[in-house]
Design an enzyme around this catalytic site. Sequence first.
Site, short mmCIF file in Angstrom:
data_model
loop_
_atom_site.label_atom_id
_atom_site.label_comp_id
_atom_site.label_asym_id
_atom_site.label_seq_id
_atom_site.Cartn_x
_atom_site.Cartn_y
_atom_site.Cartn_z
N SER A 172 68.24 -29.08 28.93
CA SER A 172 69.18 -29.75 29.48
C SER A 172 69.95 -28.99 30.54
O SER A 172 70.43 -29.68 31.56
CB SER A 172 70.11 -30.28 28.33
OG SER A 172 71.30 -30.62 28.79
N SER A 173 70.25 -27.82 30.37
CA SER A 173 71.28 -26.90 31.28
C SER A 173 70.37 -26.85 32.42
O SER A 173 71.09 -26.81 33.62
CB SER A 173 71.47 -25.62 30.61
OG SER A 173 72.60 -25.78 29.46
N ARG A 453 84.88 -7.72 12.88
CA ARG A 453 84.74 -9.28 13.02
C ARG A 453 83.74 -9.81 11.84
O ARG A 453 83.02 -8.94 11.42
CB ARG A 453 84.32 -9.88 14.42
CG ARG A 453 83.03 -9.08 14.74
CD ARG A 453 82.69 -9.35 16.31
NE ARG A 453 82.39 -10.61 16.63
CZ ARG A 453 81.78 -10.83 17.62
NH1 ARG A 453 81.20 -9.89 18.42
NH2 ARG A 453 81.24 -12.22 17.99
#
Lengths: 528, 370
Positions: A172-173, A453
């Site tokens: 798509s991109s 993180r």
Amino acid sequence: MDAHATTADPLASTHHGAPRGLARWLTTTNHKDIGTLYLWFAAVMFLVGGLMAMLIRVELFEPGLQVVQPGLFNQLTTMHGLIMIFGVIMPAFTGFANWQVPLMIGAPDMAFPRMNNWSFWLLPVAGALLIGSLFLPGGAVAGGWTMYPPLYLQGGISYDLTIFAIHIMGASSIMGAINIATTILNMRAPGMTLMKMPLFVWTWLITAYLLIAVMPVLAGAVTMLLTDRNFGTHFFDAAGGGDPVMFQHIFWFFGHPEVYILILPAFGIISSVIPTFARKPLFGYASMVYATASIAILSFIVWGHHMFTVGMPAAAQLFFMYATLLIAVPTGVKVFNWVATMWRGSMTFETAMLFAVAFVCLFTIGGFSGLVLAMAPVDIQLQDTYYVVAHFHYVLVTGALFSIYAGIYYWLPKWTGHMVDETLGRWHFWLSAISVNVLFFPMHFLGLAGMPRRIPDYALQFADFNRIASLGGFVFGASQILLLWVILKCIRGGRRAEAKAWEGAEGLEWTVPSPAPYHTFAQPPEVK
Amino acid sequence: MRMLPGLPSSIGFMLFSQAAAAEWRFNLPPPQTEIATRIHDIHTFILLVCLAIFVVVFGAMFWALFRHRKSVGHQAHHFHENTTVEVIWTVIPVLILVGMAWPATRLVLAQKDTADADLTVKVTGYQWKWEYDYLRDEVKFMSVLATPREQIDNRARKGPHYLLEVDEPLVVPVGRKVRLLLTANDVIHAWWVPELGVKQDAIPGFIRDTWFRAERPGVFRGQCAELCGVDHAFMPIVVEVRDEAGYQAWLDEKKSGMARAAADAERTFDAAELKARGEKVYAANCAACHQADGKGLPDIFPALAGAAIASGPAEAHIDLVLEGKAGTAMAAFKDQLNDADIAAVVTWERTAWGNQGSVTQPADVRARRK
Ligand SMILES: [Cu+2]
């Protein structure tokens, strides 16, 4: 006029209004419709990704495991990242491009309208695969949005589905990017030379090239994961002679330009908004173009700064450190140019401008923390900590997302024909701008103090700042409901917008009526 | 080498009162090695430079925001280019960056210099624990999270070192250059102790090295820094720095422990002894996935309570634990656990939770080793 003559006129069939009902949206080839679809898709995904973020912040509100167990927590952080990047920021910018690029260059539509329809409708499929995988046995992907093997090789069926979703989003991109680049290069109104294009068009042209260059790289990397997982290859499996670090090199060769894919269009939007409300032309237009291009080129040689702790040789660390520091120069030029544009202007502070000013200030904070992280020896302490989380949320939330907000407030009058409710907009701005700092600023301290993180539970010394961040997060999340309200209100009514909705606005999009008619620039305008 | 000696040791201390900063940690933890100190100082230096730039640039911006607004009647000036200014604000940042890169370059070279180590320890990351192997001294052990499950599940008060405590820390002598060789058994982990200024990924199939030299005795805590699966948050690192005598005493004690363990492998245990030992081995090595109650996690980690394998032939059960199951999260434990431990944990799995399997002895495990 007889029937024969009507059908012989190729324009006749296109000079109708919008078709009605669901079919309009499924079959549309109109750049404005497709832009709208992209933007609403981003909004829906923003809701999903945002709810995940809220759950993450609930779990991190205090030490201990309360609401979310570690397995689900890892799924949430992974999905939050994938959704916000591929489902929100990228589609939103593509939505802006669809709406604005033809209007800004005086083109009647995009170069490949049918492909445009197809590139949009691939996205909901990919989104459904991704979100649907949450409900499969074993849950969704939990290896982080960076998908590092060998961890990624351990997961279940949802890991394969996610690879598939990424392939679809990548397709798509790429189609979107080809469409945008072709439109910009071939369909500009007579007289609009490249160096007369609005900066938003420039940034998207360069972004389109970045996309075309790196999305296939990502596709290759995840395909190798797929064959490692299912067909017995050992690209990344050391037990079979593969190299787990190789994946990181390939991934970040995509990943770093991707970062600029997520921010260059933001630079373009901000470069449209600030001159309008400063009532003054953009300072240093040419240097802005060159800065954008050099950022894009440099973005291909800095990927190693995501990997300072894998144990690269000193020479490689130094190379990536110097290259990364270099990017600060063109980025600095941009910030200076925006400030110089405001300097001695005649400024007003409509909501669009408020978000643009906040962008300049807060994005720069993200830039500074980027500078700290670029220092290889310091990054050794900070890599994979909350400092990094703070850094990329400053550039992606107060950077990319705030620019999207600025763009929405700026162009909504053109899209809907109504002015936005500035009072509500201001509330949305101030609540967002304050809470987003309460949310993300303490994360710098957490990272410095040593909190990794991607952990669902943490040591007691991190409790206070996590609580503050969570509170900020809840307010920030709730404030975004205001934006939805503003948008819906603006669609349904409000003060009528003139063709040139803002006093200081310049450019072709402000020469067509508001709302922009379904078809614009059937006759190309003349640009002097 | 200390850079910019006059600098206050912490920006947090500058911005906030001393008392507040003692509770609220705004900055890197107090450095305990020369490298960590230099990291700390470079960070402070860059932070100050950024702060200065921020004040200048945004001072100008806010000046404009207040003075050059329409509501105070300011008229827009229509300039939009000035080559001199643009050259200046391109060149000055370049110079600042060179100023930053210089000390950083020297530090990178120092961090990478692992030569002439006094002691080499091989560190292996497992899901979710660390193994330390003192290569010269033949001392080798696992280091596992020691925080009780009740604290994590909020059923007990959390201790002061919640999630940052292990059963067996890495012990090193003070003032000696310790070289770490890092690798991993399953997925990528990262060994990180902030106070020592060390973080290095541990990568399966590859050996990477790093080093530190602690300046003071003490206990320093860190965590795995690379997402490594469900219990990524629960594989801390504790380094205990002792004086030379203390280190030697610890080493001797460890060595005799290793000898005892080797003797265990020759013994025959009674069932109660095996179960008691097995329960401990299970809690440290298996419960993270198969859960303490043996019920596993649906669709991710299989239940062992009531599992066919636990009441079937012991050989199959032992083989599975020894060799693991390729392509799944079930690792091979043959290099992680000795024969006595494997016999104990298999016995535990075969007799706990209502399972009716047989008892296994270290000799049974030895027989299945290939
Ligand atoms: Cu780990």
